[in-house]
Every structure is written in structure tokens, then in C-alpha cells.
Design a protein around this motif. Structure first.
Motif, PDB file in Angstrom:
ATOM      1  N   THR A  12      61.988  -4.576   8.419  1.00 19.60           N
ATOM      2  CA  THR A  12      60.836  -4.035   7.713  1.00 19.60           C
ATOM      3  C   THR A  12      60.685  -4.783   6.404  1.00 19.60           C
ATOM      4  O   THR A  12      61.646  -4.914   5.639  1.00 19.60           O
ATOM      5  N   ILE A  13      59.488  -5.287   6.141  1.00 18.93           N
ATOM      6  CA  ILE A  13      59.196  -6.014   4.912  1.00 18.93           C
ATOM      7  C   ILE A  13      58.048  -5.302   4.207  1.00 18.93           C
ATOM      8  O   ILE A  13      57.049  -4.946   4.835  1.00 18.93           O
ATOM      9  N   ALA A  14      58.194  -5.069   2.905  1.00 17.28           N
ATOM     10  CA  ALA A  14      57.139  -4.425   2.130  1.00 17.28           C
ATOM     11  C   ALA A  14      56.851  -5.251   0.880  1.00 17.28           C
ATOM     12  O   ALA A  14      57.755  -5.843   0.287  1.00 17.28           O
ATOM     13  N   TRP A  15      55.574  -5.279   0.513  1.00 26.55           N
ATOM     14  CA  TRP A  15      55.137  -5.974  -0.683  1.00 26.55           C
ATOM     15  C   TRP A  15      54.618  -4.932  -1.683  1.00 26.55           C
ATOM     16  O   TRP A  15      53.685  -4.180  -1.375  1.00 26.55           O
ATOM     17  N   VAL A  16      55.246  -4.871  -2.857  1.00 25.62           N
ATOM     18  CA  VAL A  16      54.910  -3.864  -3.866  1.00 25.62           C
ATOM     19  C   VAL A  16      54.181  -4.525  -5.019  1.00 25.62           C
ATOM     20  O   VAL A  16      54.697  -5.471  -5.632  1.00 25.62           O
ATOM     21  N   VAL A  17      52.980  -4.051  -5.312  1.00 21.78           N
ATOM     22  CA  VAL A  17      52.165  -4.565  -6.410  1.00 21.78           C
ATOM     23  C   VAL A  17      52.219  -3.579  -7.570  1.00 21.78           C
ATOM     24  O   VAL A  17      52.032  -2.371  -7.375  1.00 21.78           O
ATOM     25  N   ASP A  18      52.471  -4.075  -8.764  1.00 21.72           N
ATOM     26  CA  ASP A  18      52.566  -3.230  -9.947  1.00 21.72           C
ATOM     27  C   ASP A  18      51.298  -2.402 -10.120  1.00 21.72           C
ATOM     28  O   ASP A  18      50.189  -2.930 -10.093  1.00 21.72           O
ATOM     29  N   VAL A  30      65.568  -7.091  -2.660  1.00 17.66           N
ATOM     30  CA  VAL A  30      64.445  -7.818  -3.234  1.00 17.66           C
ATOM     31  C   VAL A  30      64.539  -9.275  -2.802  1.00 17.66           C
ATOM     32  O   VAL A  30      65.583  -9.914  -2.942  1.00 17.66           O
ATOM     33  N   ALA A  31      63.438  -9.789  -2.248  1.00 11.56           N
ATOM     34  CA  ALA A  31      63.409 -11.169  -1.729  1.00 11.56           C
ATOM     35  C   ALA A  31      62.415 -12.015  -2.525  1.00 11.56           C
ATOM     36  O   ALA A  31      61.708 -12.848  -1.964  1.00 11.56           O
ATOM     37  N   GLY A  32      62.333 -11.776  -3.830  1.00 15.41           N
ATOM     38  CA  GLY A  32      61.476 -12.587  -4.685  1.00 15.41           C
ATOM     39  C   GLY A  32      60.076 -12.005  -4.814  1.00 15.41           C
ATOM     40  O   GLY A  32      59.809 -10.860  -4.467  1.00 15.41           O
ATOM     41  N   GLU A  70      59.480  -0.511  -9.310  1.00 15.17           N
ATOM     42  CA  GLU A  70      58.910  -0.560 -10.658  1.00 15.17           C
ATOM     43  C   GLU A  70      59.937  -0.161 -11.711  1.00 15.17           C
ATOM     44  O   GLU A  70      59.904  -0.654 -12.839  1.00 15.17           O
ATOM     45  N   ALA A  71      60.877   0.736 -11.349  1.00 12.79           N
ATOM     46  CA  ALA A  71      61.894   1.188 -12.295  1.00 12.79           C
ATOM     47  C   ALA A  71      63.143   0.313 -12.284  1.00 12.79           C
ATOM     48  O   ALA A  71      64.051   0.518 -13.095  1.00 12.79           O
ATOM     49  N   LEU A  92      59.948   3.501  -2.489  1.00  9.58           N
ATOM     50  CA  LEU A  92      60.063   2.055  -2.705  1.00  9.58           C
ATOM     51  C   LEU A  92      59.259   1.616  -3.920  1.00  9.58           C
ATOM     52  O   LEU A  92      59.755   0.863  -4.765  1.00  9.58           O
ATOM     53  N   VAL A  93      58.011   2.083  -4.010  1.00  9.53           N
ATOM     54  CA  VAL A  93      57.170   1.718  -5.152  1.00  9.53           C
ATOM     55  C   VAL A  93      57.789   2.222  -6.452  1.00  9.53           C
ATOM     56  O   VAL A  93      57.909   1.487  -7.438  1.00  9.53           O
TER      57      VAL A  93
END
Length: 227
Positions: A195-201, A168-170, A146-147, A141-142
Motif C-alpha cells: 500500500t502506497i499513500a501520498w500525503v499533501v500538507d 516514509v519513502a521521500g 504532518e506531526a 496517516l495524514v
């Protein structure tokens, strides 16, 4: 026990008929999480470590006074992609224990399970290029957020095949170790499970992973530090 089965598929769990995108460079890390598991606060940790010969060991451990969960995967980089080689999934809730083992035999082209596996999930499953186990999807996912790649995966785990697709939900601002970070929010919905995930650059794993069932929170992992 039901919560344990959802977790790694986030991405745990946090999965396409097509092969996954080429693997980007990955580096060892240790991520500590503040968790809510089985309705109680818990400690969580994800670790990625080199195992030699383009192989990696990836683990997730969660525990509190009521229950414990440990999931471990060994995978390799092969022709620019990641593919699982073996995995284990152990859990304990009060006095009830579960221990499952998986072997991904790419030479024979099949995956097999042993241990506390249901009879209808004990048969070998034919592997396809790009297949991953549930735990590896956290890393994918990460990589793919990012790509800017499609977040679609073919998950071969726990004696079954499952197609997983995240949308992607914003973006949202979240707290990571007391600091505000901008994160991309991605969501997978499967019937009454979400399932919800938050990805930080720049962070190698999701900064937060939330599992929901029937609209209620089941497991919540929030990163406190990454080394």
C-alpha cells in the motif's frame, strides 16, 4: 473481493503495540476521487461528518458498472485519541454480495463482528488503547505524517488484529485536480501486498492511495477535489 479486503487498510486502507498519538483537531470534509477498481475506472468519495458528542462518521464509497464498495465507521475522540465505535463493510461484485458489521465495545473491552464473517474470525477480540479499524488509518496517516510521528498502528478489523507500519519513502510531486502538489510518499509492505499513500500538507486525507498485489496495481484512488 480480494481487493476490497486490502483497501481501507491503506489506509484505506491505507497499521503498533503502543497507543496512537493524541488526536489533532479534525474538521468535516468531502473528498472526491478518480478511481481504478477491479480493473475498471470508478468514482470514489470519502466523507467525514460530525455525529455529535465528540463522535464522527467516516465513509468511503467506490462504484463502477462491475462492482461497488461501501465502508463506514463511527468513531469518537476519547482522552485525546480516536477510537472506533461501530463499522460496516458492504460490497457487490456482479451478483455476489457481502455485508459485515462490527461493534467496538470499549466498556467490555472487546470488538465483535456479525454478518458475512468467516467462522474463524467471528470470535470477540480484546481491545487495547489506540486500536483503530482499517478505514480510520487513512486519517491517522495524514495526522502522523504532518506531526512527524511513527507511522505504526494496531488495526482491529474484519475479525483479526494486524500490526501495520508505514515507512516514509521521500517526497514526490503529484497532480491534484490539475494542480501540482508536493507530497510525502509512505509505503507499507506486507508479503506480496503493498500500500502506497501520498500525503499533501493541509489535505485531510491522502491525495492518492495505491494498492498493489504481486507487483501489479489493484486499486488506485486519486483525489480530484476536497470540500
Amino acid at each position: 473481493m480480494r481487493a476490497r479486503r486490502w483497501l481501507a487498510a491503506a489506509g484505506t486502507a491505507v497499521v503498533l503495540v503502543a497507543a496512537s498519538a493524541p488526536a489533532l483537531a479534525i474538521e468535516p470534509f468531502t473528498a472526491n476521487y478518480q478511481a481504478t477498481y477491479m480493473g475498471m475506472k470508478a468514482d470514489g468519495r470519502m466523507v467525514l461528518a460530525e455525529a455529535g458528542d465528540n463522535r464522527w462518521r467516516y465513509s468511503l464509497d467506490i462504484s463502477n458498472s462491475l462492482a461497488s464498495l461501501s465502508q463506514k465507521t463511527t468513531f469518537e475522540e476519547h482522552n485525546g485519541k480516536w477510537r472506533p465505535l461501530s463499522s460496516s463493510d458492504t460490497s457487490k461484485v456482479l451478483v455476489k454480495k457481502s455485508d459485515k458489521q462490527a461493534e467496538y465495545d470499549w466498556g467490555a473491552g472487546v470488538a465483535r463482528w456479525s454478518g458475512d464473517v468467516k467462522e474463524d474470525r467471528s470470535a470477540p477480540i480484546k481491545l487495547q488503547p489506540g486500536d483503530m479499524d482499517a478505514l480510520m488509518i487513512n486519517l491517522a496517516l495524514v495526522r502522523d505524517v504532518e506531526a512527524g510521528k511513527p507511522l505504526k498502528y494496531r488495526m482491529v478489523d474484519n475479525g483479526r488484529v494486524k500490526q501495520m507500519s508505514y515507512k516514509v519513502a521521500g517526497t514526490e510531486q503529484i497532480s491534484v485536480g490539475g494542480e501540482k502538489k508536493q507530497a510525502t510518499k509512505v509505503v507499507n509492505t506486507d508479503g506480496d501486498k503493498q500500500t502506497i499513500a501520498w500525503v499533501v500538507d493541509g489535505m485531510p486525507v491522502p491525495a492518492r492511495i495505491l494498492q498493489r498485489k504481486d507487483g501489479e496495481d489493484a486499486i488506485d484512488l486519486r483525489v480530484t477535489s476536497v470540500d
